[in-house]
Design an enzyme around this catalytic site. Structure first.
Site, PDB file in Angstrom:
ATOM      1  N   CYS A   1       0.864  -1.186   0.000  1.00 40.62           N
ATOM      2  CA  CYS A   1       0.000   0.000   0.000  1.00 40.62           C
ATOM      3  C   CYS A   1       0.900   1.235   0.000  1.00 40.62           C
ATOM      4  O   CYS A   1       2.124   1.116   0.116  1.00 40.62           O
ATOM      5  CB  CYS A   1      -0.927  -0.036   1.215  1.00 40.62           C
ATOM      6  SG  CYS A   1      -0.128   0.470   2.752  1.00 40.62           S
TER       7      CYS A   1
ATOM      8  N   CYS B   1       3.761   1.437   2.549  1.00 36.35           N
ATOM      9  CA  CYS B   1       4.865   0.482   2.549  1.00 36.35           C
ATOM     10  C   CYS B   1       6.167   1.143   2.079  1.00 36.35           C
ATOM     11  O   CYS B   1       6.134   2.060   1.235  1.00 36.35           O
ATOM     12  CB  CYS B   1       4.558  -0.671   1.594  1.00 36.35           C
ATOM     13  SG  CYS B   1       3.285  -1.803   2.185  1.00 36.35           S
TER      14      CYS B   1
ATOM     15  N   CYS C   1       2.576   8.771  -1.368  1.00 35.76           N
ATOM     16  CA  CYS C   1       2.082   9.432  -0.158  1.00 35.76           C
ATOM     17  C   CYS C   1       2.146  10.944  -0.295  1.00 35.76           C
ATOM     18  O   CYS C   1       2.879  11.485  -1.113  1.00 35.76           O
ATOM     19  CB  CYS C   1       2.944   9.040   1.045  1.00 35.76           C
ATOM     20  SG  CYS C   1       2.692   7.353   1.564  1.00 35.76           S
ATOM     21  N   ALA C   2       1.388  11.609   0.570  1.00 32.59           N
ATOM     22  CA  ALA C   2       1.517  13.058   0.711  1.00 32.59           C
ATOM     23  C   ALA C   2       2.922  13.357   1.272  1.00 32.59           C
ATOM     24  O   ALA C   2       3.587  12.446   1.781  1.00 32.59           O
ATOM     25  CB  ALA C   2       0.424  13.563   1.643  1.00 32.59           C
TER      26      ALA C   2
ATOM     27  N   ASN D   1      -1.238  14.199   5.850  1.00 35.31           N
ATOM     28  CA  ASN D   1      -2.381  13.375   5.463  1.00 35.31           C
ATOM     29  C   ASN D   1      -2.846  13.816   4.076  1.00 35.31           C
ATOM     30  O   ASN D   1      -2.999  15.012   3.822  1.00 35.31           O
ATOM     31  CB  ASN D   1      -3.505  13.549   6.493  1.00 35.31           C
ATOM     32  CG  ASN D   1      -4.586  12.509   6.351  1.00 35.31           C
ATOM     33  OD1 ASN D   1      -5.071  12.245   5.256  1.00 35.31           O
ATOM     34  ND2 ASN D   1      -4.967  11.904   7.460  1.00 35.31           N
TER      35      ASN D   1
ATOM     36  N   SER E   1      -9.138   3.126   7.793  1.00 34.56           N
ATOM     37  CA  SER E   1      -9.336   2.925   6.360  1.00 34.56           C
ATOM     38  C   SER E   1      -8.109   2.280   5.736  1.00 34.56           C
ATOM     39  O   SER E   1      -8.185   1.750   4.641  1.00 34.56           O
ATOM     40  CB  SER E   1      -9.650   4.259   5.679  1.00 34.56           C
ATOM     41  OG  SER E   1      -8.595   5.173   5.899  1.00 34.56           O
TER      42      SER E   1
ATOM     43  N   HIS F   1      -0.451   2.437  11.498  1.00 29.50           N
ATOM     44  CA  HIS F   1      -0.245   3.890  11.493  1.00 29.50           C
ATOM     45  C   HIS F   1      -1.054   4.519  12.610  1.00 29.50           C
ATOM     46  O   HIS F   1      -1.993   3.923  13.136  1.00 29.50           O
ATOM     47  CB  HIS F   1      -0.705   4.491  10.159  1.00 29.50           C
ATOM     48  CG  HIS F   1      -2.192   4.385   9.980  1.00 29.50           C
ATOM     49  ND1 HIS F   1      -2.818   3.207   9.621  1.00 29.50           N
ATOM     50  CD2 HIS F   1      -3.193   5.294  10.165  1.00 29.50           C
ATOM     51  CE1 HIS F   1      -4.122   3.401   9.570  1.00 29.50           C
ATOM     52  NE2 HIS F   1      -4.384   4.651   9.902  1.00 29.50           N
TER      53      HIS F   1
ATOM     54  N   GLN G   1      -2.348   8.806  13.884  1.00 32.17           N
ATOM     55  CA  GLN G   1      -2.574  10.141  13.321  1.00 32.17           C
ATOM     56  C   GLN G   1      -2.380  11.205  14.384  1.00 32.17           C
ATOM     57  O   GLN G   1      -2.549  10.950  15.582  1.00 32.17           O
ATOM     58  CB  GLN G   1      -3.993  10.240  12.753  1.00 32.17           C
ATOM     59  CG  GLN G   1      -4.238   9.244  11.639  1.00 32.17           C
ATOM     60  CD  GLN G   1      -5.656   9.337  11.088  1.00 32.17           C
ATOM     61  OE1 GLN G   1      -6.080  10.375  10.610  1.00 32.17           O
ATOM     62  NE2 GLN G   1      -6.381   8.245  11.168  1.00 32.17           N
TER      63      GLN G   1
HETATM   64  P1  AMP Z   1      -7.397   5.672   9.081  1.00 34.76           P
HETATM   65  O1  AMP Z   1      -8.531   6.121   8.209  1.00 34.76           O
HETATM   66  O2  AMP Z   1      -7.659   5.809  10.532  1.00 34.76           O
HETATM   67  O3  AMP Z   1      -6.932   4.305   8.700  1.00 34.76           O
HETATM   68  O4  AMP Z   1      -6.185   6.648   8.789  1.00 34.76           O
HETATM   69  C1  AMP Z   1      -5.503   6.634   7.564  1.00 34.76           C
HETATM   70  C2  AMP Z   1      -5.303   8.041   7.131  1.00 34.76           C
HETATM   71  O5  AMP Z   1      -4.355   8.028   6.060  1.00 34.76           O
HETATM   72  C3  AMP Z   1      -6.577   8.682   6.605  1.00 34.76           C
HETATM   73  O6  AMP Z   1      -6.838   9.850   7.373  1.00 34.76           O
HETATM   74  C4  AMP Z   1      -6.252   9.000   5.153  1.00 34.76           C
HETATM   75  O7  AMP Z   1      -6.741  10.267   4.786  1.00 34.76           O
HETATM   76  C5  AMP Z   1      -4.744   8.995   5.101  1.00 34.76           C
HETATM   77  N1  AMP Z   1      -4.170   8.562   3.820  1.00 34.76           N
HETATM   78  C6  AMP Z   1      -4.641   7.620   2.979  1.00 34.76           C
HETATM   79  N2  AMP Z   1      -3.807   7.475   1.920  1.00 34.76           N
HETATM   80  C7  AMP Z   1      -2.784   8.333   2.114  1.00 34.76           C
HETATM   81  C8  AMP Z   1      -1.592   8.641   1.389  1.00 34.76           C
HETATM   82  N3  AMP Z   1      -1.313   8.029   0.236  1.00 34.76           N
HETATM   83  N4  AMP Z   1      -0.744   9.593   1.886  1.00 34.76           N
HETATM   84  C9  AMP Z   1      -1.055  10.210   3.051  1.00 34.76           C
HETATM   85  N5  AMP Z   1      -2.146   9.963   3.787  1.00 34.76           N
HETATM   86  C10 AMP Z   1      -3.003   9.029   3.333  1.00 34.76           C
HETATM   87 ZN    ZN Z   2       1.477  -1.154   3.407  1.00 39.82          ZN
END
Ligand code: AMP
Ligand code: ZN
Ligand code: ZN
Length: 337
Positions: free
Chosen positions: A48, A51, A58-59, A80, A166, A171, A173
């Protein structure tokens, strides 16, 4: 104190709310298991954006540990991609106003990637690796403290879809807010009132042996006296401290081991439940010496029950497991090294 199986209503002095303990509604505390296994989606072949090797998906990155590492990084703190608040807006001038006060949604919303490998969850990391995650929280909070307009920083973790996650890659936050959120201000107010009435901090005061799960050099792990949720765990510093960012390396190493132990005990006893973890600290701005009533702690909530109409309607929760029963089960569950 409830000695029989009759219901009891307990006051949570930290949050100033009542919790109904109704053991008659429960199975035996030892029978509690999660219906969903939150680790079951950890296919070792899945990849994902979080990784190692996928950093470009990623951002932008804020920092990584170790700082000069490449693909061998241990922890990354990134912006994020879908932030709840925007770091690009002007900080609002928050003042009390009419019934429909609204201000610009300024703030910071970051993601802490706790491991470079997809199937490795927080409880699989070694205590020093978990300490690095905790020190990443601290470092980011120290950066965010530099913004006068940031009033509160919430560190939290959603693990498993029913706990709100999600992304399955391990991870947490960090949300930095220009306001003090209601749960934090209610907690601070409640702890202040408790201090004014008793002369003691509500968390320093916790001494009940039957609520204790484990004690380390710097931390106590307990099930709180009026736990809102079954098998809720609090990890509290033994010495009074108002802000999580006061954590030093020695405390972080100790806390890494304690957090691992609590997560592993919870996973063994409750069958890998989805869970939320929150760091509850004091608002920014006030120095620790001004806050003898406010004590930071980590709250871990396994998601075993659903919040229904009674809870939404009253703000009062029904917990079927007495805290001393949950503490005994968690104290006694053995984990392999
Ligand atoms: P959760 O929804 O609690 O699993 O937290 C995952 C967070 O990662 C969410 O708030 C998403 O907005 C954020 N997210 C998803 N994909 C990416 C990405 N490629 N780069 C940075 N943040 C991401
Ligand atoms: Zn991963
Ligand atoms: Zn205290």
């Amino acid at each position: 104190m409830a000695t029989s199986r009759s219901p009891e209503i307990r006051k949570d002095a930290v949050h100033n709310r009542w919790v109904i303990f109704s053991p008659a509604r429960a199975r035996r505390p030892s029978d509690f298991k999660s219906k969903t296994d939150a680790a079951s989606d950890a296919n070792p072949h899945t990849a994902c954006p979080f990784c190692a090797g996928h950093e470009h998906e990623c951002a932008p990155e804020i920092f990584r540990f170790p700082p000069e590492s490449t693909l061998d990084w241990k922890v990354r703190v990134i912006q994020n991609l879908y932030p709840a608040l925007s770091r690009d807006l002007d900080p609002p001038d928050v003042q009390c106003g009419g019934a429909q006060l609204a201000v610009a949604g300024f703030g910071f919303h970051d993601v802490v990637i706790e491991s470079p490998a997809h199937p490795i969850h927080l409880n699989h990391l070694s205590p020093p690796q978990i300490a690095d995650v905790l020190l990443a929280y601290k470092k980011r909070i120290d950066q965010l403290r530099g913004f006068d307009s940031i009033k509160y920083v919430q560190v939290f973790k959603n693990h498993g879809a029913t706990a709100g996650a999600s992304m399955s890659h391990s991870h947490s936050q960090i949300l930095a807010l220009p306001i003090i959120p209601p749960a934090a201000s209610a907690r601070i107010q409640s702890m202040k009132e408790h201090f004014e009435q008793t002369g003691e901090c509500a968390i320093c005061q916790v001494k009940q042996q039957d609520l204790l799960i484990h004690e380390s050099n710097h931390f106590k792990s307990i099930v709180p006296f009026a736990a809102t949720f079954p098998f809720e765990i609090w990890i509290i510093p033994r010495r009074h401290s108002s802000h999580f960012h006061d954590l030093d390396r020695e405390m972080a190493d100790d806390l890494g081991g304690v957090l691992k132990l609590m997560l592993v005990k919870m996973c063994v006893q409750l069958q890998n439940p989805p869970y939320n973890m929150m760091v509850h600290s004091a608002p920014l701005g006030a120095e620790s010496t001004q806050l003898p009533f406010s004590h930071w702690f980590i709250q871990i909530v396994p998601q075993l029950t659903v919040v229904g109409g009674f809870e939404l309607g009253t703000g009062c929760y029904i917990n079927p497991v007495l805290p001393e029963d949950a503490a005994k089960v968690l104290r006694e569950v053995s984990v392999q090294d």
